[in-house]
Structures are given as structure tokens and as C-alpha cells.
Design a protein around this motif. Structure first.
Motif, PDB file in Angstrom:
ATOM      1  N   VAL A  37       0.889  -1.170   0.000  1.00 38.62           N
ATOM      2  CA  VAL A  37       0.000   0.000   0.000  1.00 38.62           C
ATOM      3  C   VAL A  37       0.918   1.208   0.000  1.00 38.62           C
ATOM      4  O   VAL A  37       1.654   1.441   0.961  1.00 38.62           O
ATOM      5  CB  VAL A  37      -0.935   0.009   1.227  1.00 38.62           C
ATOM      6  N   LEU A  38       0.884   1.985  -1.075  1.00 39.79           N
ATOM      7  CA  LEU A  38       1.944   2.953  -1.360  1.00 39.79           C
ATOM      8  C   LEU A  38       1.404   4.363  -1.548  1.00 39.79           C
ATOM      9  O   LEU A  38       0.642   4.636  -2.486  1.00 39.79           O
ATOM     10  CB  LEU A  38       2.680   2.509  -2.640  1.00 39.79           C
ATOM     11  N   ASP A  39       1.815   5.275  -0.659  1.00 36.25           N
ATOM     12  CA  ASP A  39       1.454   6.686  -0.809  1.00 36.25           C
ATOM     13  C   ASP A  39       2.343   7.328  -1.870  1.00 36.25           C
ATOM     14  O   ASP A  39       3.530   6.996  -1.984  1.00 36.25           O
ATOM     15  CB  ASP A  39       1.635   7.403   0.533  1.00 36.25           C
ATOM     16  N   VAL A  40       1.795   8.253  -2.647  1.00 39.26           N
ATOM     17  CA  VAL A  40       2.572   8.905  -3.704  1.00 39.26           C
ATOM     18  C   VAL A  40       3.555   9.913  -3.136  1.00 39.26           C
ATOM     19  O   VAL A  40       4.746   9.901  -3.453  1.00 39.26           O
ATOM     20  CB  VAL A  40       1.640   9.582  -4.732  1.00 39.26           C
ATOM     21  N   MET A  41       3.075  10.799  -2.275  1.00 36.35           N
ATOM     22  CA  MET A  41       3.911  11.889  -1.773  1.00 36.35           C
ATOM     23  C   MET A  41       4.649  11.458  -0.519  1.00 36.35           C
ATOM     24  O   MET A  41       4.097  11.456   0.582  1.00 36.35           O
ATOM     25  CB  MET A  41       3.042  13.124  -1.477  1.00 36.35           C
ATOM     26  N   MET A  42       5.916  11.053  -0.692  1.00 35.36           N
ATOM     27  CA  MET A  42       6.740  10.630   0.434  1.00 35.36           C
ATOM     28  C   MET A  42       8.139  11.202   0.289  1.00 35.36           C
ATOM     29  O   MET A  42       8.584  11.511  -0.818  1.00 35.36           O
ATOM     30  CB  MET A  42       6.820   9.100   0.493  1.00 35.36           C
ATOM     31  N   LYS A  89      12.420  11.307   0.453  1.00 34.07           N
ATOM     32  CA  LYS A  89      13.570  10.501  -0.003  1.00 34.07           C
ATOM     33  C   LYS A  89      13.340   9.914  -1.398  1.00 34.07           C
ATOM     34  O   LYS A  89      14.041  10.263  -2.346  1.00 34.07           O
ATOM     35  CB  LYS A  89      13.934   9.417   1.020  1.00 34.07           C
ATOM     36  N   VAL A  90      12.387   9.000  -1.537  1.00 29.94           N
ATOM     37  CA  VAL A  90      11.984   8.489  -2.847  1.00 29.94           C
ATOM     38  C   VAL A  90      10.468   8.489  -2.865  1.00 29.94           C
ATOM     39  O   VAL A  90       9.841   7.881  -1.995  1.00 29.94           O
ATOM     40  CB  VAL A  90      12.512   7.054  -3.089  1.00 29.94           C
ATOM     41  N   ASP A  91       9.854   9.208  -3.823  1.00 27.24           N
ATOM     42  CA  ASP A  91       8.388   9.284  -3.795  1.00 27.24           C
ATOM     43  C   ASP A  91       7.766   7.998  -4.320  1.00 27.24           C
ATOM     44  O   ASP A  91       8.444   7.109  -4.861  1.00 27.24           O
ATOM     45  CB  ASP A  91       7.868  10.519  -4.536  1.00 27.24           C
ATOM     46  N   GLY A  92       6.446   7.898  -4.135  1.00 26.10           N
ATOM     47  CA  GLY A  92       5.752   6.669  -4.478  1.00 26.10           C
ATOM     48  C   GLY A  92       5.816   6.314  -5.952  1.00 26.10           C
ATOM     49  O   GLY A  92       5.872   5.133  -6.308  1.00 26.10           O
ATOM     50  N   LEU A  93       5.803   7.321  -6.822  1.00 24.52           N
ATOM     51  CA  LEU A  93       5.886   7.051  -8.254  1.00 24.52           C
ATOM     52  C   LEU A  93       7.227   6.419  -8.610  1.00 24.52           C
ATOM     53  O   LEU A  93       7.294   5.463  -9.396  1.00 24.52           O
ATOM     54  CB  LEU A  93       5.665   8.336  -9.052  1.00 24.52           C
ATOM     55  N   ASP A  94       8.303   6.934  -8.028  1.00 23.88           N
ATOM     56  CA  ASP A  94       9.620   6.352  -8.280  1.00 23.88           C
ATOM     57  C   ASP A  94       9.739   4.955  -7.673  1.00 23.88           C
ATOM     58  O   ASP A  94      10.371   4.066  -8.251  1.00 23.88           O
ATOM     59  CB  ASP A  94      10.733   7.253  -7.747  1.00 23.88           C
ATOM     60  N   VAL A  95       9.143   4.769  -6.501  1.00 25.98           N
ATOM     61  CA  VAL A  95       9.143   3.430  -5.895  1.00 25.98           C
ATOM     62  C   VAL A  95       8.470   2.434  -6.839  1.00 25.98           C
ATOM     63  O   VAL A  95       8.983   1.339  -7.090  1.00 25.98           O
ATOM     64  CB  VAL A  95       8.422   3.433  -4.532  1.00 25.98           C
ATOM     65  N   CYS A  96       7.334   2.828  -7.384  1.00 20.93           N
ATOM     66  CA  CYS A  96       6.595   1.948  -8.288  1.00 20.93           C
ATOM     67  C   CYS A  96       7.405   1.675  -9.554  1.00 20.93           C
ATOM     68  O   CYS A  96       7.481   0.534 -10.025  1.00 20.93           O
ATOM     69  CB  CYS A  96       5.253   2.581  -8.640  1.00 20.93           C
ATOM     70  N   ARG A  97       8.039   2.713 -10.084  1.00 18.16           N
ATOM     71  CA  ARG A  97       8.854   2.562 -11.296  1.00 18.16           C
ATOM     72  C   ARG A  97      10.014   1.587 -11.052  1.00 18.16           C
ATOM     73  O   ARG A  97      10.270   0.685 -11.860  1.00 18.16           O
ATOM     74  CB  ARG A  97       9.395   3.922 -11.723  1.00 18.16           C
TER      75      ARG A  97
END
Length: 231
Positions: A51-56, A58-66
Motif C-alpha cells: 500500500v503505497l502513498d505517492v507523496m513521500m 527521499k523516494v516518492d511513491g511514483l519512483d518506488v513503483c517505477r
């Protein structure tokens, strides 16, 4: 269905709300507060659902997903305060399996998590990437060379995994540079060369005469099973 769920959310109240409702469903829940911690936790112990929030930080959620989509098909439920169609499509294009906008109903979160967990119950093929004597395991975040476990930095691992996924493909430095975002704070083309040099020390029988991670002159680098050429 009880499962291990990782919640990546920097808003403490939102994180605790998600934890409480998911635990009521019988799940084991771990909470992290930034994207880098989420990636580290996933590599140490892959969850059944993220369960991943977008705005975080160090590394944001979009980059985590990528980054995550280069490594596994772990189900991802993305949370965001943004509600525009472009944001929704971007998250899905990056590989999110589902998307919820804040504020959301905790009961709906549980229902969507339940659905994703059911979909995630499938047999996975062997994820290990093998290029000759070099084996890259994206799930365990391990590299082996000639059967020997090799310690790699996150940046080194990303480059090696990218090349192992497409063996014998020549990558330019700029292409390899794209795999380092989120791992190296200050990156240049020289950063790629340094990572390659370090990887050669770790995976080559003779780092001075590379036969696995070889140079493609005028272009960049590629990973091959065997090459008589000097890189």
C-alpha cells in the motif's frame, strides 16, 4: 485470507488508520515512512501487497513503483491526495494495480486490498536472471558470480539487473543513468563508469580483461555470457 502487507505512508495518522483496519482483517502489517525504506523492506522480505502513498520523502511513491516494476510483479495499491486524471493514469502506467484518492474509506481500502491479494495468488516463474555465470535475483536482491554471493550497492544492483534482463544489449551511459535515479544522490555519466568498474571487480574472473561486463566502444556497456574482447 491473511497476508503480510507493507504500508508506505509518511502521514502517521493515515498510516495507523490503514494498519488498524488491515490488522482487523487478520493481516500482518508493517509501516514505513519513506520510499527508500519501502524498497529496502521489500528486498529484505517481499510482502504480499504494498500500500503505497505517492507523496513521500527521499523516494516518492511514483519512483518506488517505477523501480519496483523492474524487479517484481508485487501487487501495488497506490494512495494519493492528487485526484486528476493525469495523475491516475501516470500511476497506473508505472505499474500500480489499483489507485485510491484521499480521503478514502478504510473499509474500501480493506476491500481493495482483499481483491488484490486474491489476484496476487498465482504461481510465479523463476525470477532469477542468468547470464552465463552471473545470476541476478531481483526478489532476494542477490547477485552471484560463479556461484559466489556478491555484495552490491543499490546502484550497482540496478545497473546489473537492467543489463541482465536484456543480455547482449548495448546500453548507452544515458540509458544506464536512468536506472540510478532514486539511488544515487549525485549522478553523472562518470557515476555509471564508476559502478561498472566496481562491478567488474566483483563479477569478472580478471577485472583488467572484462569478459562479462564489456565495453561497446563509442556506445556504452553490455552484459554477455562470454566475450574474448577486452572492455
Amino acid at each position: 485470507m491473511c497476508a503480510y502487507v507493507l504500508v508506505a505512508e509518511d502521514d502517521q495518522k493515515q498510516a495507523e488508520l490503514a494498519r488498524r483496519y488491515l490488522e482487523r482483517e487478520g493481516h500482518e502489517v508493517v509501516v514505513v515512512a519513506d520510499g527508500r525504506a519501502a524498497l529496502e523492506q521489500i528486498r529484505q522480505r517481499p510482502p504480499a501487497l504494498l500500500v503505497l502513498d505517492v507523496m513521500m520523502p527521499k523516494v516518492d511513491g511514483l519512483d518506488v513503483c517505477r523501480i519496483l516494476r523492474r524487479e517484481s510483479d508485487l501487487p501495488v495499491l497506490m494512495l494519493t491526495a492528487r485526484s486528476t486524471e493525469d495523475d491516475l493514469l501516470l500511476g497506473l502506467d508505472l505499474g500500480a494495480d489499483d489507485y485510491m484518492t484521499k480521503p478514502y474509506s478504510p473499509r474500501e481500502l480493506v476491500a481493495r486490498a482483499r481483491s488484490l491479494l486474491r489476484r496476487g495468488q498465482r504461481t510465479q516463474a523463476d525470477p532469477v536472471l542468468r547470464v552465463g555465470a552471473v545470476h541476478v535475483d531481483p526478489v532476494r536482491h542477490e547477485v552471484r558470480s560463479d556461484g559466489r554471493l556478491v555484495d552490491c550497492t543499490p546502484g550497482e544492483f540496478q545497473l546489473l539487473q537492467a543489463m541482465a534482463a536484456q543480455p547482449a544489449r548495448a546500453f548507452t551511459r544515458d540509458q544506464l543513468l536512468g536506472y540510478l535515479h532514486g539511488f544515487d544522490r549525485y549522478i553523472t555519466n562518470r557515476t555509471v563508469d564508476v559502478h561498472v568498474m566496481n562491478l567488474r571487480r566483483k563479477i569478472e574472473p580478471n577485472p583488467r580483461k572484462p569478459a562479462r561486463l564489456v565495453t561497446v566502444y563509442g556506445i556504452g556497456y553490455k552484459l554477455v555470457e562470454e566475450s574474448p574482447r577486452v572492455g
